[in-house]
Design a protein around this motif. Structure first.
Motif, PDB file in Angstrom:
ATOM      1  N   LEU A 268       0.820  -1.211   0.000  1.00 11.62           N
ATOM      2  CA  LEU A 268       0.000   0.000   0.000  1.00 11.62           C
ATOM      3  C   LEU A 268       0.856   1.264   0.000  1.00 11.62           C
ATOM      4  O   LEU A 268       0.733   2.123  -0.875  1.00 11.62           O
ATOM      5  CB  LEU A 268      -0.944  -0.012   1.207  1.00 11.62           C
ATOM      6  N   PHE A 269       1.738   1.384   0.976  1.00 11.36           N
ATOM      7  CA  PHE A 269       2.537   2.595   1.105  1.00 11.36           C
ATOM      8  C   PHE A 269       3.636   2.670   0.053  1.00 11.36           C
ATOM      9  O   PHE A 269       3.929   3.752  -0.460  1.00 11.36           O
ATOM     10  CB  PHE A 269       3.144   2.695   2.509  1.00 11.36           C
ATOM     11  N   GLY A 270       4.241   1.550  -0.272  1.00  8.17           N
ATOM     12  CA  GLY A 270       5.312   1.550  -1.264  1.00  8.17           C
ATOM     13  C   GLY A 270       4.825   1.992  -2.631  1.00  8.17           C
ATOM     14  O   GLY A 270       5.454   2.818  -3.294  1.00  8.17           O
ATOM     15  N   ALA A 271       3.698   1.445  -3.069  1.00 11.71           N
ATOM     16  CA  ALA A 271       3.157   1.832  -4.380  1.00 11.71           C
ATOM     17  C   ALA A 271       2.723   3.296  -4.384  1.00 11.71           C
ATOM     18  O   ALA A 271       2.971   4.021  -5.358  1.00 11.71           O
ATOM     19  CB  ALA A 271       1.977   0.931  -4.742  1.00 11.71           C
ATOM     20  N   THR A 272       2.119   3.755  -3.300  1.00 12.25           N
ATOM     21  CA  THR A 272       1.686   5.152  -3.215  1.00 12.25           C
ATOM     22  C   THR A 272       2.874   6.109  -3.266  1.00 12.25           C
ATOM     23  O   THR A 272       2.870   7.097  -4.008  1.00 12.25           O
ATOM     24  CB  THR A 272       0.875   5.381  -1.921  1.00 12.25           C
ATOM     25  N   ILE A 273       3.893   5.808  -2.498  1.00  9.09           N
ATOM     26  CA  ILE A 273       5.067   6.682  -2.456  1.00  9.09           C
ATOM     27  C   ILE A 273       5.824   6.638  -3.776  1.00  9.09           C
ATOM     28  O   ILE A 273       6.314   7.665  -4.259  1.00  9.09           O
ATOM     29  CB  ILE A 273       5.965   6.296  -1.261  1.00  9.09           C
ATOM     30  N   LEU A 274       5.910   5.477  -4.400  1.00 15.14           N
ATOM     31  CA  LEU A 274       6.575   5.377  -5.693  1.00 15.14           C
ATOM     32  C   LEU A 274       5.862   6.219  -6.747  1.00 15.14           C
ATOM     33  O   LEU A 274       6.491   6.985  -7.486  1.00 15.14           O
ATOM     34  CB  LEU A 274       6.659   3.919  -6.146  1.00 15.14           C
ATOM     35  N   MET A 275       4.535   6.091  -6.819  1.00 17.82           N
ATOM     36  CA  MET A 275       3.778   6.862  -7.808  1.00 17.82           C
ATOM     37  C   MET A 275       3.865   8.362  -7.524  1.00 17.82           C
ATOM     38  O   MET A 275       3.978   9.170  -8.447  1.00 17.82           O
ATOM     39  CB  MET A 275       2.318   6.405  -7.841  1.00 17.82           C
ATOM     40  N   ALA A 276       3.833   8.747  -6.256  1.00 23.22           N
ATOM     41  CA  ALA A 276       3.952  10.166  -5.908  1.00 23.22           C
ATOM     42  C   ALA A 276       5.325  10.709  -6.279  1.00 23.22           C
ATOM     43  O   ALA A 276       5.440  11.840  -6.774  1.00 23.22           O
ATOM     44  CB  ALA A 276       3.687  10.365  -4.418  1.00 23.22           C
ATOM     45  N   SER A 277       6.369   9.921  -6.074  1.00 19.48           N
ATOM     46  CA  SER A 277       7.720  10.358  -6.423  1.00 19.48           C
ATOM     47  C   SER A 277       7.879  10.528  -7.927  1.00 19.48           C
ATOM     48  O   SER A 277       8.479  11.501  -8.397  1.00 19.48           O
ATOM     49  CB  SER A 277       8.757   9.351  -5.911  1.00 19.48           C
TER      50      SER A 277
END
Length: 150
Positions: A120-129
């Motif tokens: 959940l957090f990894g995919a969100t942070i990757l897409m935001a970056s």
């Protein structure tokens, strides 16, 4: 007797303390070079956030510093998923070789929780970056195009 390394604990350390190298120190000891290298992009990313707060969003150095933090966090979340999904036999062969087939490499509900939160957090942070990087890159390109056309 050496202690057995828990897959659940390693997955949670990679998720929560991964950018500081905690999972590397847990699995490989304090002499692990990669564990000592992980805080470097984390600190640079935090410095990028500091620059945005100080100089505003037009600071070009923060455009590549902030994604370093995001990619480091996403990579550590991916590592947590990798650890959590590793079969017991593979885990014990790699991290508990003298223990044989012990329960330390088993998957429990807490392990599944680490996998879910990391995804959940990894995919969100990757897409935001990625979005942050591309947005600022294209805004910069448009501004440079305007300068050339005038």
């Amino acid at each position: 007797m050496k202690y057995r390394k828990s897959k659940t604990l390693a997955a949670w350390l990679a998720f929560i303390g991964g950018p500081l190298g905690l999972h590397r120190f847990y699995l490989h000891g304090l002499g692990d070079l990669w564990g000592w290298m992980l805080p470097v992009p984390t600190a640079l990313g935090l410095y990028g956030i500091e620059r945005v707060l100080t100089f505003g969003q037009d600071d070009q150095a923060s455009w590549w510093l902030i994604p370093l933090l995001g990619f480091t966090i996403a990579g550590c979340c991916l590592t947590a998923i990798f650890y959590g999904l590793m079969p017991r036999e593979t885990w014990n062969a790699r991290f508990n070789p003298e223990a044989g087939d012990v329960d330390a490499g088993g998957t429990r509900w807490l392990t599944v929780g680490a996998i879910v939160f990391s995804l959940l957090f990894g995919a969100t942070i990757l897409m935001a970056s990625i979005a942050y990087s591309f947005q600022h890159y294209f805004e910069y390109q448009v501004e440079e195009g305007r300068k050339i056309s005038q």
